[in-house]
Design a protein around this motif. Structure first.
Motif, PDB file in Angstrom:
ATOM      1  N   LYS A   1      -0.514   0.801  -2.967  1.00 19.09           N
ATOM      2  CA  LYS A   1       0.065   1.109  -1.653  1.00 19.09           C
ATOM      3  C   LYS A   1       1.514   0.634  -1.601  1.00 19.09           C
ATOM      4  CE  LYS A   1      -2.525   0.928   1.973  1.00 19.09           C
ATOM      5  NZ  LYS A   1      -3.337   0.493   3.148  1.00 19.09           N
ATOM      6  N   ASP A   2       1.778  -0.538  -2.171  1.00 23.27           N
ATOM      7  CA  ASP A   2       3.136  -1.063  -2.214  1.00 23.27           C
ATOM      8  C   ASP A   2       4.028  -0.154  -3.059  1.00 23.27           C
ATOM      9  OD1 ASP A   2       5.226  -2.772  -1.714  1.00 23.27           O
ATOM     10  OD2 ASP A   2       4.478  -4.429  -2.898  1.00 23.27           O
TER      11      ASP A   2
ATOM     12  N   GLU B   1      -5.668  -1.939  -5.069  1.00 25.48           N
ATOM     13  CA  GLU B   1      -5.477  -0.994  -3.968  1.00 25.48           C
ATOM     14  C   GLU B   1      -4.166  -1.246  -3.243  1.00 25.48           C
ATOM     15  OE1 GLU B   1      -7.697   0.342   0.221  1.00 25.48           O
ATOM     16  OE2 GLU B   1      -8.470  -1.317  -0.975  1.00 25.48           O
ATOM     17  N   ASN B   2      -3.891  -2.510  -2.953  1.00 26.80           N
ATOM     18  CA  ASN B   2      -2.673  -2.826  -2.223  1.00 26.80           C
ATOM     19  C   ASN B   2      -1.429  -2.724  -3.110  1.00 26.80           C
ATOM     20  OD1 ASN B   2      -3.852  -3.194   0.282  1.00 26.80           O
ATOM     21  ND2 ASN B   2      -4.327  -5.347  -0.117  1.00 26.80           N
TER      22      ASN B   2
ATOM     23  N   GLN C   1       3.673   3.078  -3.419  1.00 28.69           N
ATOM     24  CA  GLN C   1       3.926   4.299  -2.675  1.00 28.69           C
ATOM     25  C   GLN C   1       4.912   4.093  -1.527  1.00 28.69           C
ATOM     26  OE1 GLN C   1      -0.417   4.991  -2.099  1.00 28.69           O
ATOM     27  NE2 GLN C   1       0.007   7.075  -2.780  1.00 28.69           N
TER      28      GLN C   1
ATOM     29  N   SER D   1       1.420  -2.447   6.820  1.00 28.48           N
ATOM     30  CA  SER D   1       0.362  -1.443   6.639  1.00 28.48           C
ATOM     31  C   SER D   1      -0.981  -2.060   6.275  1.00 28.48           C
ATOM     32  CB  SER D   1       0.775  -0.436   5.556  1.00 28.48           C
ATOM     33  OG  SER D   1       0.688  -1.009   4.257  1.00 28.48           O
TER      34      SER D   1
ATOM     35  N   PHE E   1       5.186  -2.180   3.690  1.00 26.37           N
ATOM     36  CA  PHE E   1       3.900  -2.349   3.008  1.00 26.37           C
ATOM     37  C   PHE E   1       3.045  -3.413   3.694  1.00 26.37           C
ATOM     38  CE2 PHE E   1       2.090  -5.495  -0.031  1.00 26.37           C
ATOM     39  CZ  PHE E   1       0.870  -4.878  -0.234  1.00 26.37           C
TER      40      PHE E   1
END
Length: 427
Positions: free
Chosen positions: A340-341, A336-337, A343, A68, A65
């Protein structure tokens, strides 16, 4: 218990390092002037220091993560960030030695049970500039777990607690209460073939829900007063007596139900329901079609209160670039992050908006843990907690296996805990 606690931050590294910095040494060596000037700036105006570059400690799971999002952070703030791989349970102890030596990461991730010790030693900086924003976007329990003496230090990222795992092929209607569980067990249990309606591990982490049902507590003053142990209070005893009565639906000795045995029974369809945590999700996937729901409520309708763990990002007080480090910690915990973490690393975010996003809210597995987290309290993080495990493990075994007198057993356990605490303090 060691395995469970490792999963939720554990007590690895809890022991004081012989070379840990004293509060006085930390204060004199940390960049006080830079931090004071940063505190006076508004979040919208804060900028990284000229020439700033950062290092972050990360384990293998979170590294994917973090890597990314580094390009986005560089594009927005012009700051390079390097990653050094350090297991999350080891970061607190490593900071104690590497912080004063000025070789520690600027930003690190710490399980909440280490926060009080690091904050008291002035090894981490308060979350001051982004405090208002963090409080607005973060689950309340995660904020409490990331604070010490009323001061918010962390930038909460992940949450975890235990909930009710159920086999969809065996449980057509998820029990809402323990009465429902008992009723289900009457028709499902078959001890001769090792078939049971429900299992959970007999330790303080899980059994705290019975302790707290009627108002019992682990430590006084909201788990901050190590001199006040409430495990033998009248309210706790009442809840533990109910726990003892459940032996009729789980006629297994505590020694016959380990973490591995529980996992095997659930994976093979012998156990219909299991009280477990997100650390077991990966091992169950592909073996059993399961869902997760909040814990069953008690007979009087009181929701079961679980213990929870929180991992947050923290800023090293010895950082040369406090502005940049705080910007980065805050950046990592945006909605948002956080998604993402979720996912990339399968974590459950502490970010409120992320948890309300359809990606998580509609997740048939993780949404149950998110719901249970709302009825959870952070695992006590004071040093006295380490003295509770062995005496209470012995108490649960006596109460469950031998039907021992609850009051007498818990009185003895609490006295043993007090003796251990006093012995540790005298050393």
């Amino acid at each position: 218990m060691t395995l469970v606690l490792s999963a939720c931050g554990g007590n690895n590294g809890n022991e004081a390092s012989p070379s840990a910095a004293t509060p006085e040494a930390s204060v004199s060596a940390s960049p006080t002037a830079s931090n004071e000037s940063a505190t006076q700036e508004a979040p919208a105006e804060i900028k990284p220091e000229d020439g700033a570059s950062l290092k972050i400690w990360s384990d293998k799971t979170e590294r994917v993560f973090i890597e990314s999002v580094l390009p986005d952070f560089k594009a927005k703030y012009g700051v390079d960030v390097t990653i050094e791989e350090v297991n999350i349970p080891d970061q607190a102890a490593k900071l104690e030695t590497d912080g004063p030596a000025n070789v520690a990461a600027d930003v690190l991730m710490i399980p909440h049970n280490h926060v009080s010790k690091l904050a008291a030693a002035n090894l981490i900086l308060p979350n001051d500039i982004f405090e208002e924003e963090t409080r607005a976007k973060t689950l309340e329990t995660a904020l409490a777990a990331s604070s010490y003496n009323g001061i918010l230090y962390g930038y909460p990222q992940t949450i975890e607690t235990y909930a009710l795992f159920y086999n969809k092929a065996l449980v057509k209607e998820v029990p809402k209460t323990w009465d429902d569980v008992i009723k289900f067990a009457e028709s499902y249990n078959d001890p001769a073939n090792k078939k049971y309606a429900i299992t959970w591990l007999h330790n303080l982490y899980f059994n705290s829900m019975f302790v707290k049902w009627k108002g019992g507590y682990i430590f006084g003053k909201d788990d901050t007063d190590g001199s006040d142990i409430g495990l033998n209070s009248d309210a706790a005893i009442e809840g533990i007596k109910y726990y003892q009565s459940l032996k009729k639906i789980l006629p297994l000795k505590t020694t016959d139900l380990t973490f591995d045995i529980q996992g095997e029974l659930f994976s093979t369809g012998k156990v219909a329901m299991s009280i477990d945590g997100p650390w077991s999700i990966g091992s169950y996937k592909g073996k059993v079609d399961f869902g997760i729901a909040p814990l069953p409520s008690f007979p009087d309708g009181t929701p079961a209160l679980s213990l929870s763990g929180v991992r947050s990002f923290y800023v090293n007080s010895y950082t040369q670039y406090p502005n940049a480090a705080k910007l980065f910690a805050n950046f990592l915990t945006s909605k948002e992050n956080a998604l993402k973490d979720f996912q990339l690393a399968n974590i459950i975010p502490a970010n409120k908006e992320a948890n309300e996003d359809p990606l998580i809210k509609n997740d048939p597995i993780l949404s149950g843990i998110v719901e249970q987290f709302k009825n959870s309290k952070p695992m006590p993080s004071i040093p006295e907690m380490n003295s509770l495990y062995a005496p209470t493990d012995a108490a649960w075994a006596s109460i469950w296996d031998s039907n021992a007198d609850v009051k007498e057993t818990m009185d003895k356990a609490v006295q043993t805990v007090k003796d251990l605490i006093n012995s540790t303090a005298a050393q």
